[in-house]
Design a protein around this motif. Structure first.
Motif, PDB file in Angstrom:
ATOM      1  N   GLN A   1      48.545  45.526  42.953  1.00 23.94           N
ATOM      2  CA  GLN A   1      47.912  45.010  41.754  1.00 23.94           C
ATOM      3  C   GLN A   1      47.557  43.544  41.965  1.00 23.94           C
ATOM      4  O   GLN A   1      48.234  42.817  42.689  1.00 23.94           O
ATOM      5  N   VAL A   2      46.469  43.128  41.324  1.00 24.34           N
ATOM      6  CA  VAL A   2      45.985  41.759  41.460  1.00 24.34           C
ATOM      7  C   VAL A   2      45.853  41.149  40.069  1.00 24.34           C
ATOM      8  O   VAL A   2      45.315  41.774  39.159  1.00 24.34           O
ATOM      9  N   GLN A   3      46.339  39.946  39.920  1.00 33.14           N
ATOM     10  CA  GLN A   3      46.137  39.189  38.685  1.00 33.14           C
ATOM     11  C   GLN A   3      45.200  38.031  38.970  1.00 33.14           C
ATOM     12  O   GLN A   3      45.353  37.340  39.981  1.00 33.14           O
TER      13      GLN A   3
ATOM     14  N   ALA B   1      43.955  34.198  42.552  1.00 34.41           N
ATOM     15  CA  ALA B   1      44.459  35.567  42.567  1.00 34.41           C
ATOM     16  C   ALA B   1      45.903  35.612  43.028  1.00 34.41           C
ATOM     17  O   ALA B   1      46.293  34.874  43.936  1.00 34.41           O
TER      18      ALA B   1
ATOM     19  N   TYR C   1      40.154  43.058  48.782  1.00 36.76           N
ATOM     20  CA  TYR C   1      39.274  43.198  47.637  1.00 36.76           C
ATOM     21  C   TYR C   1      37.977  42.428  47.814  1.00 36.76           C
ATOM     22  O   TYR C   1      37.988  41.252  48.201  1.00 36.76           O
TER      23      TYR C   1
ATOM     24  N   ALA D   1      36.391  39.069  38.990  1.00 41.85           N
ATOM     25  CA  ALA D   1      36.810  40.462  39.098  1.00 41.85           C
ATOM     26  C   ALA D   1      37.031  40.835  40.559  1.00 41.85           C
ATOM     27  O   ALA D   1      36.409  40.256  41.463  1.00 41.85           O
TER      28      ALA D   1
ATOM     29  N   HIS E   1      38.474  47.039  44.902  1.00 39.32           N
ATOM     30  CA  HIS E   1      39.083  47.495  46.153  1.00 39.32           C
ATOM     31  C   HIS E   1      38.146  48.444  46.874  1.00 39.32           C
ATOM     32  O   HIS E   1      37.628  49.398  46.288  1.00 39.32           O
TER      33      HIS E   1
ATOM     34  N   TYR F   1      34.549  47.456  39.421  1.00 36.60           N
ATOM     35  CA  TYR F   1      35.644  46.513  39.635  1.00 36.60           C
ATOM     36  C   TYR F   1      36.944  47.058  39.059  1.00 36.60           C
ATOM     37  O   TYR F   1      36.958  47.737  38.036  1.00 36.60           O
ATOM     38  N   ASP F   2      38.048  46.740  39.723  1.00 36.62           N
ATOM     39  CA  ASP F   2      39.348  47.282  39.345  1.00 36.62           C
ATOM     40  C   ASP F   2      40.184  46.320  38.497  1.00 36.62           C
ATOM     41  O   ASP F   2      40.980  46.755  37.671  1.00 36.62           O
ATOM     42  N   TYR F   3      40.040  45.030  38.750  1.00 39.13           N
ATOM     43  CA  TYR F   3      40.854  44.038  38.045  1.00 39.13           C
ATOM     44  C   TYR F   3      39.963  42.902  37.536  1.00 39.13           C
ATOM     45  O   TYR F   3      38.986  42.534  38.194  1.00 39.13           O
ATOM     46  N   TRP F   4      40.379  42.337  36.395  1.00 38.21           N
ATOM     47  CA  TRP F   4      39.593  41.312  35.727  1.00 38.21           C
ATOM     48  C   TRP F   4      40.469  40.144  35.303  1.00 38.21           C
ATOM     49  O   TRP F   4      41.639  40.325  34.950  1.00 38.21           O
TER      50      TRP F   4
END
Length: 126
Positions: free
Chosen positions: A1-3, A24, A32, A97, A100, A113-116
């Motif tokens: 997981q990415v923040q 990140a 990513y 964003a 992956h 996109y998977d993470y925002w």
């Protein structure tokens, strides 16, 4: 997981510049592709710029080509959007964003996109 955490937004006059940063978390940042997208009031979220995992290739929306530059530093887990010659129509919330994929993955559409991040406001006055 990415923040993801954006910073650098603000108010600027037309013709001015801003530099957005995205920090990140996690040890897999280089896995990513990264992008910047924006959303103006009453409009859908739109693609601005993207950069591949290695940073070797970049892509831009026609509306920002020649004015914006995306870059990344995989050692520091950061991605930058340098915005020059800003116009009032650039006013929006800007989102960082992460998507992956393979080395050649270059997401553009928001659902790729998977993470925002939480977004940062950019306002350009005329």
């Amino acid at each position: 997981q990415v923040q993801l955490v954006e910073s650098g937004g603000g108010l600027v006059q037309a013709g001015g510049s801003l530099r957005l940063s995205c920090a990140a978390s996690g040890r897999t940042f280089s896995s990513y592709a990264m992008g910047w997208l924006r959303q103006a009031p009453g409009k859908e979220r739109e693609f601005v710029a993207a950069i591949r995992r290695s940073g070797g290739s970049t892509y831009y929306a026609d509306s920002v080509k020649g004015r914006f530059t995306i870059s990344r530093d995989n050692a520091k887990n950061t991605v930058i959007l340098q915005m020059n010659s800003l116009k009032p129509e650039d006013t929006a919330v800007y989102y960082c964003a992460a998507g992956h994929g393979s080395l050649y993955y270059t997401p553009r559409a928001p659902d790729e996109y998977d993470y925002w991040g939480q977004g940062t406001q950019v306002t350009v006055s005329s």
